[in-house]
Enzyme design. Structure first.
Site, short mmCIF file in Angstrom:
data_model
loop_
_atom_site.label_atom_id
_atom_site.label_comp_id
_atom_site.label_asym_id
_atom_site.label_seq_id
_atom_site.Cartn_x
_atom_site.Cartn_y
_atom_site.Cartn_z
N SER A 141 51.69 41.37 33.59
CA SER A 141 51.23 42.68 34.01
C SER A 141 51.56 43.68 32.92
O SER A 141 52.58 43.57 32.24
CB SER A 141 51.93 43.06 35.32
OG SER A 141 51.99 44.47 35.43
N HIS A 183 46.31 27.16 60.94
CA HIS A 183 46.36 28.63 61.11
C HIS A 183 47.32 29.27 60.10
O HIS A 183 47.86 30.35 60.37
CB HIS A 183 46.79 29.03 62.53
CG HIS A 183 46.06 28.30 63.62
ND1 HIS A 183 44.93 28.80 64.23
CD2 HIS A 183 46.28 27.08 64.18
CE1 HIS A 183 44.50 27.94 65.14
NE2 HIS A 183 45.30 26.88 65.12
N GLU A 217 42.77 32.60 40.48
CA GLU A 217 42.13 33.72 41.17
C GLU A 217 40.68 33.88 40.73
O GLU A 217 39.79 34.12 41.54
CB GLU A 217 42.89 35.02 40.87
CG GLU A 217 44.22 35.15 41.57
CD GLU A 217 44.97 36.39 41.11
OE1 GLU A 217 44.99 37.37 41.88
OE2 GLU A 217 45.50 36.41 40.00
#
Ligand code: ARG
Length: 464
Positions: A278, A157, A291
């Site tokens: 970035s 979980h 990703e």
């Protein structure tokens, strides 16, 4: 009038929009090598069977070899008017060899030809996937063996559950990949039958030798039903299904790379050359590559669903709809290859942060089960032991203390027979080390698996 290879029946030319709309050559030209391999085998068979003369067969073979050179050198002119890879190559062959070339299509149809081309393509592609997966497995084995001592929290979980070896976690992916590889080789086995000779759908009246063609093209044997052969695309689908399941696994690994490299986890650092910055936040190092692997899984599922949907409800035998099998298959191949390359490099280049993993492994009362197990081994029924330890955890949590801060007197309040060995059981190393059975997380079990896998790989010739 029209100058198409099928122009005889037509009075007027094809609408130029329709030409473009129906053409597959912009994408199926990548099958050229397989198309020519099939034609070479077919021509030799026609010559051998006396369906064309030996001289004509030789002319075709030489002509095809020249076409092959032209394509390889980038000199071949692909024409949309000629619809697809098959007619482009055949038309060029006719230009070179005249009437001999015009005989190549005897006892053949583009329907069995395209089925063959895709099978040849996918046979190579499945083998390539198996190889590339092998490389990723190798990178995993190497990392797992090298860092066999690192303990990290295992999760359920996404809550800390029980401590595990970092290597154990990594090796879980080795096992998934082993099954993925198996799915590609299963697909290979089932797809390994040669469709040429099925003609448009009903076979052909010429005395062809399908077994000869099959042998030349290294198939297990000819297919058994001409209608099935020209209308079946389940090899393509099995390949796409294998790709999809594989990408599902890869996206889970990618997700863990993303998660573990966050400030919150801090379990690994990713190689700089695989991250990007970035444009506004100077401090950022983003895990773009994992990703994207995670994201590209979606398009591979899309490829599978696209082809399943194309095939659904199609009447036998060939239908033009089936030309839509190519782009999803090619897209999946390119995507899977790219993702495999990326993830193999990332696994090889990632560095585990041992202190962070170790520090977190013992938090959140992750060895509570071990204390319950200790009690159970001393005669307390497991359910009661669970209850006792649950109360202890509640008490510790209320006072903001960790499992490693329990004292022996405290334990004795819960269970008078408790001794030092109960405290020992609470240690993270002991928790991990106790799970020595096959498949457990103890160092000897994990290393045992790594070693036996390496032995097996050395024996079967896989790069160990
Ligand atoms: N380009 C076609 C395809 O990919 C080849 C087969 C064409 N057959 C036909 N009867 N039009 O499916």
């Amino acid at each position: 009038m029209t100058d198409k290879p099928w122009g005889g029946r037509f009075e007027g030319p094809t609408d130029s929009f329709v030409e473009e709309f129906t053409a597959s050559v912009p994408f199926d030209r990548r099958l050229w090598r397989y198309d020519i391999a099939g034609s070479l085998a077919h021509a030799r068979m026609l010559g051998r069977q006396g369906i064309i003369s030996p001289e004509e067969a030789d002319k075709i073979v030489h002509g095809l070899e020249e076409v092959m050179d032209e394509i390889e050198r980038g000199e071949f002119k692909w024409k949309t008017e000629l619809e697809d890879v098959h007619m482009n190559i055949e038309a060029r062959l006719v230009e070179k060899t005249g009437d001999a070339g015009r005989k190549l299509h005897t006892a053949r149809s583009r329907n069995d030809q395209v089925a063959l081309d895709m099978k040849l393509y996918l046979k190579d592609e499945c083998a390539a996937c198996i190889n590339l997966i092998d490389g990723l497995q190798e990178a995993i084995l190497e990392k797992a063996a090298r860092h066999i001592d690192i303990i990290m929290p295992g999760y359920t979980h996404l809550q800390r559950a029980q401590p595990v070896l970092f290597s154990h976690h990594l090796m879980a992916y080795y096992e998934m990949l082993e099954r993925d590889s198996g799915r590609f080789s299963d697909a290979l086995k089932r797809g390994d039958f040669m469709p040429l000779g099925s003609g448009a759908l009903a076979g052909t009246g010429y005395p062809i030798d399908r077994s000869f063609v099959s042998l030349m093209l290294r198939f297990q044997g000819p297919t058994h039903n001409s209608m099935d052969s020209v209308s079946d695309r389940d090899f393509n689908l099995e390949y796409l299904a294998a790709c999809s399941i594989f990408m599902m696994h890869l996206s889970r690994l990618a997700e863990e790379m993303v998660l573990w490299s966050t400030g919150e986890f801090g379990f690994i650092s990713l190689p700089d050359r695989y991250c990007t910055g970035s444009s506004i936040m100077p401090q950022k190092k983003n895990p773009d590559v994992p990703e994207l692997v995670r994201g590209k899984t979606g398009r591979v599922y899309g490829d599978l669903i696209a082809l399943l949907t194309v095939m659904k409800g199609l009447p036998l035998a060939y239908n033009k709809d089936m030309q839509e099998d190519k782009e999803p298959v090619f897209d999946a191949s390119d995507t899977v290859r790219g993702c495999l390359r990326a993830m193999t490099d990332i696994v090889a280049g990632m560095e585990p942060v041992q202190e962070k993993m170790a520090a977190t492994a013992g938090e959140s009362y992750s060895t509570a089960t071990d204390l319950a197990d200790w009690l159970a081994k001393h005669g307390v029924p497991f359910r009661s032991a669970h209850e006792i330890v649950g109360r202890l955890v509640r008490k510790l949590a209320q006072s903001g203390r960790g499992m490693d801060e329990v004292t022996l007197p405290e334990l004795r309040e819960l269970y008078p027979g408790a001794d030092e060995s109960a405290l020992e059981a609470l240690k993270v190393e002991n928790s991990v080390g106790a799970r020595k059975h096959i498949g457990g997380t103890a160092g000897e079990a994990v290393m045992g698996r790594i070693n036996s896998v390496r032995e097996m790989r050395a024996r079967t010739g896989k790069p160990a």
